[in-house]
Each structure stands twice: as structure tokens, then as C-alpha cells.
Design an enzyme around this catalytic site. Sequence first.
Site, PDB file in Angstrom:
ATOM      1  N   PHE A 147      22.367 -22.798  -0.169  1.00 31.68           N
ATOM      2  CA  PHE A 147      21.635 -23.447   0.901  1.00 31.68           C
ATOM      3  C   PHE A 147      21.932 -24.795   1.239  1.00 31.68           C
ATOM      4  O   PHE A 147      21.644 -25.308   2.229  1.00 31.68           O
ATOM      5  CB  PHE A 147      20.189 -23.129   0.846  1.00 31.68           C
ATOM      6  CG  PHE A 147      19.506 -24.225  -0.150  1.00 31.68           C
ATOM      7  CD1 PHE A 147      19.004 -25.516   0.421  1.00 31.68           C
ATOM      8  CD2 PHE A 147      19.338 -24.091  -1.560  1.00 31.68           C
ATOM      9  CE1 PHE A 147      18.424 -26.274  -0.241  1.00 31.68           C
ATOM     10  CE2 PHE A 147      18.813 -24.861  -2.274  1.00 31.68           C
ATOM     11  CZ  PHE A 147      18.222 -26.191  -1.602  1.00 31.68           C
ATOM     12  N   LYS A 148      22.398 -25.558   0.283  1.00 31.49           N
ATOM     13  CA  LYS A 148      22.800 -27.042   0.622  1.00 31.49           C
ATOM     14  C   LYS A 148      23.685 -27.338   1.715  1.00 31.49           C
ATOM     15  O   LYS A 148      23.742 -28.290   1.944  1.00 31.49           O
ATOM     16  CB  LYS A 148      23.037 -27.691  -0.807  1.00 31.49           C
ATOM     17  CG  LYS A 148      21.905 -27.811  -1.638  1.00 31.49           C
ATOM     18  CD  LYS A 148      22.083 -28.755  -3.026  1.00 31.49           C
ATOM     19  CE  LYS A 148      20.890 -28.833  -3.863  1.00 31.49           C
ATOM     20  NZ  LYS A 148      20.627 -27.462  -4.570  1.00 31.49           N
ATOM     21  N   ASP A 149      24.464 -26.415   1.921  1.00 31.33           N
ATOM     22  CA  ASP A 149      25.427 -26.205   3.035  1.00 31.33           C
ATOM     23  C   ASP A 149      24.957 -26.616   4.169  1.00 31.33           C
ATOM     24  O   ASP A 149      25.408 -27.236   5.396  1.00 31.33           O
ATOM     25  CB  ASP A 149      26.273 -24.875   3.139  1.00 31.33           C
ATOM     26  CG  ASP A 149      27.591 -24.848   1.962  1.00 31.33           C
ATOM     27  OD1 ASP A 149      27.878 -25.828   1.337  1.00 31.33           O
ATOM     28  OD2 ASP A 149      27.407 -23.554   1.765  1.00 31.33           O
TER      29      ASP A 149
END
Length: 436
Positions: free
Chosen positions: A106-108
Amino acid sequence: MRYYSTNKQAPFATLHEAVVKGLASDRGLYMPETIKHLPPSFFDTIDRLSFQEIAYTVAEAFFGDDVPSSDLRHIVYDTLSFDCPVVRVTDNIYSLELFHGPTLAFKDVGARFMARLLQYFIRQEGSGQVNVLVATSGDTGSAVANGFLGVDGIHVYVLYPKGKVSPIQECQFTTLGRNITAIEVDGVFDDCQRLVKQAFLDEELNAHLRLTSANSINVARFLPQAFYYFNAYARMKELGLADELVMCVPSGNFGNITAGLFGAEMGLPMKRFIAANNANDIFYNYLQTGLYEPKASIPTLANAMDVGDPSNFARVYDLYGGSHERITSYISGATYSDEQIRETMRSCYASTGYVLDPHGACGFRALSEQLAPGEVGVFCETAHPAKFKEKVDEILSIDIAIPERLAAFMRGTKEREPMTRQFDDFKAYLLKEAKS
Ligand SMILES: *Cc1c(COP(=O)(O)O)cnc(C)c1O
């Protein structure tokens, strides 16, 4: 929009300042001065909107005063080059799959948004290059490096501890080339972090170079995570299942869940939130006792959540005016041992065929245990299980396929600069190599 510090001892910052500085001068975290409420009409018809359209509306509420709409639209659409779908796991539990981006976590979302917003600010100022320094123990480096890959005017230096990151993680930031340089430090993660911190404080370096960080507490990384909570609501509403929605977030530093809580403050109709922890139970204990007592982190199977002093606790606390009662009335907790994580991965796979990663497993389990009749739960599946292939294969006795975009990193040529842990060496390197 002005941004204040959670410590209330620093002056207000503009969005531009908050993004470039990351942390306020009093070491507090920046918070937007106001959180705009979105009109009921938006939520009434949200199920007819695409993810990008929803995200743009949310972005406009936060950043619309500071970034012209055509630029903001471009930044949002370019950030969300991949989907965040909800997938049915059981009758009342759905997975919000946040792993369809370039580094499969999710850090993308936050990293891509921040890179594009920073580029917008740099272009506004005219010429010059900004150098982003990031210390990583594995996952942050890959999300940040890939988020900034090919973004003009920005060069990223990823510092990582030699021999201390997994081969898959290492490939995700050492094979990129272009505007990304990987620096392999002969030391541990704390050495990497010290080198970066010292660089920001060094007058000579800062006189020659524009340095910034892409830390996860940066408002430009943290706020965009609200986008996919609205999308989850929209997609569940399409299915007719959004009336009593419970959102469960596997949490470490609490940036992800805090973005969801900001969404709720904007009017997103989520009934309540659950913060699922691994054995690092600091927030869980706070909910039970009202006392926030940081501890040394404990290594677990869900290692991206091994945090003993979650930075974004300060934001959660501030958001609810420091009221333990308000916090516990909207957020409940859960904490799971490695054995419980394994057991959950096995039983979910056996009964549904769905492969959970160790982080998502905490979320799935908390919903299985805590949903009341009539409620429907969505948990964030924060990373693709193939990112933890060795563990997942062993726990489930399977041979999970590695998605092509992950395999592509592993075929690339690794390039990195060796570095000692002496600051003078790192400084000399930057003065010689980095552009101003
Ligand atoms: C970073 C991370 C988390 C924790 O997210 P926070 O925003 O720090 O709470 C959970 N799962 C995965 C896979 C992560 O990479």
C-alpha cells in the site's frame, strides 16, 4: 490550507513547507488546520464514480487551496495507475487489496503521490534539483524509490544496511538506475538513519544541496491513503453492503489507519474502525488502559508492523482532542502472536482458498472475531503474499506464484554504492555526486 504541528510549538506551515520539511521544527507531526466535510450528495452517488474520480474529490478537499485543479487532477490520476479493488473472502468479510502497485504494497500510493506533488513544487520554483534521502530497513526504500522513479528534478538516495534486507526487497531499489541510487551501508538500519539525520543538520551540505526526506509521516505520503477508503466504501455500496461497514487496518506506525480516520472526519460513512496489531501491542494497551507506553519493538512474522512507538499515535490523539473515550468509542483493537497469524493464514486458506499475507492475516482475524450480526467488514490487505514468499509457502505448504512485476525486479542488474557508516564519507560522497 495551513498545517499545524501536533506539538503546537512550531509555526503554521504551508503545504509546500510541510511537504519539504516532513517533520515540524518542534518534532511534531503536521496536521491540516481544517478537515473539509464532503456533501451527502457525494456519498449518495459515490458508487457510480471511478476510483480516480473519487480520489480526485478527496484530494481536492485537502490540497485544492494549494494546487490548481488541472495539476492536482494530473497528480492524482498519475499516482493511481493501478486499482485497489475489494475482493470477497467470506459472506461478510472483504479484502481491500492494496498491493496492485509497482512494489506490491500500500505504501506505493503515498510514495507516488508525494513524488508528483514534490515535482510540482520544484517546477514552480524553477530550476534546481531536490535530493531525497531515505533510510530503509526494506519496504520503505522500495516504495519511495519506485514512487520517484523517472520523476524529473528529483534524485533519490536509498540507504540500506548491508546484508540486512531480503533479496526481493534489495532488488526493488538496487535495479532501477535512472534517478535512483542505492547506497549499501556497512552497518545496521540505525546507522543508515543516523547518516540521513546528520545530513539534514549539516550546514555545509545544506548550503550546497537541497535535501529532503520522504518519511512516512510526511503529509504528502500520509493523506493520499484516504483515497482508497472512499473507494472501498463505493465498491461495497455497489454491492449493497455498505450500510454497516467496519474497516479493519493491520497497523504498525498507524499512518494507514489515520488516513482512514481522516476520511471518517470528512463524512465517510464507516461505522467503526479496528486497528489490528501483531505482538507489538502498544496501541491495543492504550485502548484498554488509556496509557500510552512505548516499548522496544518485538520482531514478528508481520515485520512491517514491528513498531514499538507508533509515530502517528500523535495524529490519532490530536484528531480526537486527546479523548480516550472518543477514541475507544470509534476504534477497537486486536493483538496477535505469530502462532495466531499462522493459524489464521492456514484456516482462511483451507476454508476460502484466499491467500493472506501475515499482515493482512491480523486484519482478517480481527474481523472474524469482532464483527457483530449485520455488520460487514473490510480489511486492508497491505501487501501481496508473494512479497513474503518463503514464509507464506512454508506456512501454507504451497508454492505461491511471483507476479511478473516482482519477478522483473529480480532479473535486473543490482547496482549500489558501498559506504562506511562514517558521516564524513557519506558527506564527501554527496558533495561529489549530488547535483544542486
Ligand atoms: C507499512 C506496512 C504496514 C503498517 O502500516 P502503518 O501505516 O505503518 O500502520 C502494514 N503492512 C505492510 C505490508 C506494510 O508495509
